[in-house]
Design a protein around this motif. Structure first.
Motif, PDB file in Angstrom:
ATOM      1  N   GLU A 114     -86.965 153.025   5.856  1.00 24.46           N
ATOM      2  CA  GLU A 114     -87.605 154.284   5.465  1.00 24.46           C
ATOM      3  C   GLU A 114     -86.573 155.380   5.216  1.00 24.46           C
ATOM      4  O   GLU A 114     -86.718 156.181   4.294  1.00 24.46           O
ATOM      5  CB  GLU A 114     -88.626 154.728   6.514  1.00 24.46           C
TER       6      GLU A 114
ATOM      7  N   LEU B  27     -88.534 148.001   0.397  1.00 24.85           N
ATOM      8  CA  LEU B  27     -89.065 148.021   1.775  1.00 24.85           C
ATOM      9  C   LEU B  27     -89.485 146.648   2.238  1.00 24.85           C
ATOM     10  O   LEU B  27     -90.009 145.857   1.573  1.00 24.85           O
ATOM     11  CB  LEU B  27     -90.244 148.986   1.884  1.00 24.85           C
TER      12      LEU B  27
ATOM     13  N   ALA C  25     -95.548 159.204   1.494  1.00 23.01           N
ATOM     14  CA  ALA C  25     -94.785 158.260   2.309  1.00 23.01           C
ATOM     15  C   ALA C  25     -93.305 158.620   2.224  1.00 23.01           C
ATOM     16  O   ALA C  25     -92.822 158.948   1.139  1.00 23.01           O
ATOM     17  CB  ALA C  25     -94.981 156.826   1.845  1.00 23.01           C
ATOM     18  N   PRO C  26     -92.612 158.533   3.302  1.00 16.94           N
ATOM     19  CA  PRO C  26     -93.113 158.343   4.656  1.00 16.94           C
ATOM     20  C   PRO C  26     -93.476 159.674   5.327  1.00 16.94           C
ATOM     21  O   PRO C  26     -93.142 160.739   4.841  1.00 16.94           O
ATOM     22  CB  PRO C  26     -91.938 157.685   5.372  1.00 16.94           C
TER      23      PRO C  26
ATOM     24  N   PHE D  23     -88.588 155.236  12.910  1.00 14.33           N
ATOM     25  CA  PHE D  23     -89.042 153.920  12.461  1.00 14.33           C
ATOM     26  C   PHE D  23     -88.184 152.812  13.077  1.00 14.33           C
ATOM     27  O   PHE D  23     -87.051 153.052  13.492  1.00 14.33           O
ATOM     28  CB  PHE D  23     -89.002 153.837  10.931  1.00 14.33           C
TER      29      PHE D  23
ATOM     30  N   CYS E 220     -93.298 161.237   9.324  1.00 13.75           N
ATOM     31  CA  CYS E 220     -92.818 160.944  10.680  1.00 13.75           C
ATOM     32  C   CYS E 220     -92.660 162.217  11.496  1.00 13.75           C
ATOM     33  O   CYS E 220     -92.493 163.304  10.955  1.00 13.75           O
ATOM     34  CB  CYS E 220     -91.506 160.164  10.644  1.00 13.75           C
TER      35      CYS E 220
END
Length: 167
Positions: free
Chosen positions: A27, A167, A75-76, A22, A78
């Motif tokens: 995150e 966030l 979430a999240p 990110f 990646c």
């Protein structure tokens, strides 16, 4: 590739992965905060054939109008940059949704690209008169139930754990 639940030995590796995936550290701080505050329901890692952690997916509780209905937020999500576009994120999401259903979690919400998440059965939460507290593009806040009965007669505000507010 192997997908498995996150183990304590993965924490630092996952932290490095999330930080690299990110643009900001928000995150990574979120993942650590959810873990530290016991607001992590399910965390999965994807490992390469040689055991390297190359993907991560996390689910945490959400509420509807303040009520805990065992619903979850995704979430999240990646994947390490050099391993993207290989189906790893898709495999993580599919495995996570399957595991949550087996564990008795009936509904999952996600805030993201509707074109991407529709492939998993997510649809706009506004179809059920449900929304998040954040201003988001039309259709970006989505919901998926393992059975429509869990959405019948329900509407209102879906809120993530307080850790998401930073966030």
């Amino acid at each position: 590739m192997l997908i498995r639940t996150e183990a304590p030995a993965d924490i630092l590796t996952v932290d490095r992965l999330v930080r690299s995936a990110f643009d900001t550290e928000a995150e990574a701080k979120l993942v650590m905060s959810l873990r530290e505050n016991s607001h992590l329901t399910l965390a999965l890692v994807a490992c390469s054939d040689d055991g390297e952690v190359i993907g991560h997916c996390l689910f945490s509780p959400v509420t509807l109008n303040g009520d805990d209905l065992n619903w979850q937020g995704l979430a999240p999500l990646c994947v390490k940059k050099e391993h993207q576009k290989q189906g790893i994120a898709e495999a993580l999401v599919k495995e996570g949704l399957e595991m949550l259903t087996e564990l008795g979690y009936p509904v999952v919400v996600v805030l993201g690209d509707s074109n991407y998440y529709q492939r998993f059965g997510f649809e706009s939460a506004t179809n059920y008169d449900m929304h998040s507290k954040w201003e988001v593009p039309e259709g970006a806040f989505m919901i998926k139930a393992c059975s429509s009965e869990f959405l019948e007669g329900r509407s209102g505000l879906i809120e993530y754990c307080p850790e998401f507010d930073v966030l």
